[in-house]
Design a protein around this motif. Sequence first.
Motif, mmCIF file in Angstrom:
data_model
loop_
_atom_site.group_PDB
_atom_site.id
_atom_site.type_symbol
_atom_site.label_atom_id
_atom_site.label_comp_id
_atom_site.label_asym_id
_atom_site.label_seq_id
_atom_site.Cartn_x
_atom_site.Cartn_y
_atom_site.Cartn_z
ATOM 1 N N SER A 1 0.808 -1.213 0.000
ATOM 2 C CA SER A 1 0.000 0.000 0.000
ATOM 3 C C SER A 1 0.845 1.269 0.000
ATOM 4 C CB SER A 1 -0.936 0.012 1.215
ATOM 5 O OG SER A 1 -0.209 0.135 2.409
ATOM 6 N N THR A 2 0.338 2.273 -0.705
ATOM 7 C CA THR A 2 0.884 3.632 -0.649
ATOM 8 C C THR A 2 -0.294 4.594 -0.587
ATOM 9 O OG1 THR A 2 0.946 3.857 -3.064
ATOM 10 C CG2 THR A 2 2.956 3.051 -1.980
ATOM 11 N N TYR A 3 -0.047 5.779 -0.060
ATOM 12 C CA TYR A 3 -1.121 6.761 0.098
ATOM 13 C C TYR A 3 -0.588 8.147 -0.243
ATOM 14 C CZ TYR A 3 -4.661 9.743 2.202
ATOM 15 O OH TYR A 3 -5.617 10.704 2.398
ATOM 16 N N TRP A 4 -1.353 8.878 -1.072
ATOM 17 C CA TRP A 4 -0.993 10.245 -1.437
ATOM 18 C C TRP A 4 -2.174 11.150 -1.117
ATOM 19 C CZ3 TRP A 4 3.892 9.976 -1.842
ATOM 20 C CH2 TRP A 4 4.491 8.844 -2.382
ATOM 21 N N PRO A 5 -1.975 12.190 -0.313
ATOM 22 C CA PRO A 5 -3.096 12.994 0.178
ATOM 23 C C PRO A 5 -3.735 13.860 -0.900
ATOM 24 C CG PRO A 5 -1.016 13.948 0.890
ATOM 25 C CD PRO A 5 -0.679 12.637 0.249
ATOM 26 N N ARG A 6 -4.917 14.323 -0.584
ATOM 27 C CA ARG A 6 -5.683 15.195 -1.484
ATOM 28 C C ARG A 6 -4.934 16.506 -1.717
ATOM 29 N NH1 ARG A 6 -10.894 14.873 -2.838
ATOM 30 N NH2 ARG A 6 -11.186 13.232 -1.278
ATOM 31 N N LEU A 7 -4.992 17.002 -2.949
ATOM 32 C CA LEU A 7 -4.345 18.264 -3.320
ATOM 33 C C LEU A 7 -5.401 19.311 -3.668
ATOM 34 C CD1 LEU A 7 -1.523 16.891 -5.650
ATOM 35 C CD2 LEU A 7 -1.298 17.604 -3.259
ATOM 36 N N ARG A 8 -5.049 20.577 -3.416
ATOM 37 C CA ARG A 8 -5.905 21.699 -3.805
ATOM 38 C C ARG A 8 -5.006 22.810 -4.306
ATOM 39 N NH1 ARG A 8 -10.154 24.024 0.502
ATOM 40 N NH2 ARG A 8 -8.707 25.769 0.639
ATOM 41 N N ALA A 9 -5.327 23.356 -5.466
ATOM 42 C CA ALA A 9 -4.432 24.300 -6.134
ATOM 43 C C ALA A 9 -4.119 25.521 -5.283
ATOM 44 C CB ALA A 9 -5.029 24.728 -7.475
ATOM 45 N N ASP A 10 -5.118 26.068 -4.583
ATOM 46 C CA ASP A 10 -4.879 27.294 -3.821
ATOM 47 C C ASP A 10 -4.023 27.056 -2.578
ATOM 48 O OD1 ASP A 10 -6.916 25.838 -2.603
ATOM 49 O OD2 ASP A 10 -7.899 27.610 -1.808
ATOM 50 N N VAL A 11 -3.896 25.794 -2.167
ATOM 51 C CA VAL A 11 -3.061 25.458 -1.002
ATOM 52 C C VAL A 11 -1.704 24.910 -1.436
ATOM 53 C CG1 VAL A 11 -2.866 24.001 1.069
ATOM 54 C CG2 VAL A 11 -5.085 24.979 0.421
ATOM 55 N N HIS A 12 -1.717 23.961 -2.368
ATOM 56 C CA HIS A 12 -0.503 23.209 -2.710
ATOM 57 C C HIS A 12 0.163 23.646 -4.005
ATOM 58 C CE1 HIS A 12 -3.100 20.327 -0.339
ATOM 59 N NE2 HIS A 12 -2.026 20.417 0.417
ATOM 60 N N GLY A 13 -0.482 24.514 -4.787
ATOM 61 C CA GLY A 13 -0.014 24.785 -6.136
ATOM 62 C C GLY A 13 1.065 25.837 -6.297
ATOM 63 N N TRP A 14 1.873 26.092 -5.257
ATOM 64 C CA TRP A 14 2.920 27.119 -5.339
ATOM 65 C C TRP A 14 4.181 26.551 -5.989
ATOM 66 C CZ3 TRP A 14 1.787 32.061 -4.513
ATOM 67 C CH2 TRP A 14 0.640 32.349 -3.775
ATOM 68 N N ILE A 15 4.646 27.226 -7.035
ATOM 69 C CA ILE A 15 5.802 26.760 -7.803
ATOM 70 C C ILE A 15 7.097 27.036 -7.048
ATOM 71 C CG2 ILE A 15 7.116 27.059 -9.941
ATOM 72 C CD1 ILE A 15 4.446 27.965 -11.241
ATOM 73 N N ASN A 16 7.922 26.039 -6.955
ATOM 74 C CA ASN A 16 9.259 26.182 -6.384
ATOM 75 C C ASN A 16 10.238 26.379 -7.536
ATOM 76 O OD1 ASN A 16 11.787 25.859 -5.204
ATOM 77 N ND2 ASN A 16 11.041 24.386 -3.703
ATOM 78 N N TRP A 17 10.717 27.598 -7.718
ATOM 79 C CA TRP A 17 11.557 27.913 -8.871
ATOM 80 C C TRP A 17 12.976 27.371 -8.756
ATOM 81 C CZ3 TRP A 17 9.390 29.335 -13.228
ATOM 82 C CH2 TRP A 17 8.112 29.904 -13.179
ATOM 83 N N SER A 18 13.294 26.711 -7.646
ATOM 84 C CA SER A 18 14.607 26.064 -7.525
ATOM 85 C C SER A 18 14.631 24.688 -8.182
ATOM 86 C CB SER A 18 15.013 25.933 -6.051
ATOM 87 O OG SER A 18 14.183 25.014 -5.376
ATOM 88 N N TRP A 19 13.450 24.155 -8.533
ATOM 89 C CA TRP A 19 13.407 22.862 -9.212
ATOM 90 C C TRP A 19 13.908 23.008 -10.645
ATOM 91 C CZ3 TRP A 19 7.615 22.091 -7.617
ATOM 92 C CH2 TRP A 19 7.551 21.703 -6.279
#
Length: 334
Positions: free
Chosen positions: A195-213
Amino acid sequence: MISHKKKILFLGYNAIVDSVAKQLLEIGFQLKILTDAKQSKTIINSTLKDQTIICNDENKLLDELKKNYSLGYEIGISVGCPWILNENHLASMKFNIFNLHGTQLPRDRGGTIFSWFILTGKRLGMCLLHKLVEKIDEGPIIEYEEFIYPPRCIKPIDYISYYETKNIEFLVDLLVNMYSDNYKYFEKSQPPYLSTYWPRLRADVHGWINWSWNAEEIDRFIRAFDEPYGGARCHFNGNIVLIKDSFSQKLDGYTHPFQNGLIYRNNGKWINVASNDGELIICSVINKNGDNLLPELKVGDRFYTLNQNLNDSKNRVLKTKTGFKVIENKRHEK
């Protein structure tokens, strides 16, 4: 063995339920759809209106589950069920209820699965029906069918469309077969160690771009929050902007991390943005009102994301009885 009553109870309403239910009605099935007020807004002009029951509280849901069992409904199908079903709900059903799931259970349990697929590069799809139990996504598997998402699937909306097509076919065929003379199903347990689990995503919470990638990592991130979601985001001239429609490519020569996020070309149709080991081609930059900002972007301008935004993007979003709730990821400092 299932009887020949051909009565099916759907929990939840979406495009899959709409198509499957209409096909089953045409071939003589009886069905009911239990949904809530939010989902029912899209069913007002549907031919399924007479089959739909709106349950706006838990007591109404429990009553309908008991009532429909007494009316001879012996199979329940959960597809986009809007409620978190607890032990009381399951006990009220007194018949088998199955959930339609889109991953290779027990792998990839959780929510917003198509965004996670884009982030991780997965293309193996799944039509899977499992028995509903109180613990989410943990019931034994009844039937499944694998497929591959084609290369044309770029954004979540592409994955969703293809997933709907495959699962409509799967569910209609399976439900028809369930009522055939010789159909029997065997429960297949889910090995917990896989089993693996990946939590729910929401753009306004999680969608911030990390420009160091690097360029590919940023491109996958932007696509993961593209249509039908709100878009990946960052800052430009002190305001939040939403970025969609991107792809990445390698560049000849060395790029320095200080160049990351810099706009170095704008031809009016797209912009070129510097990033680690490559560049991003971005075709859509809008503000919160949906206004096109491409004409305002000048070469030498820079996209950036605040550290606070990146910290807050680690917060968790949970589905509760009253809606979605943001749980702050507490960080302890000495």
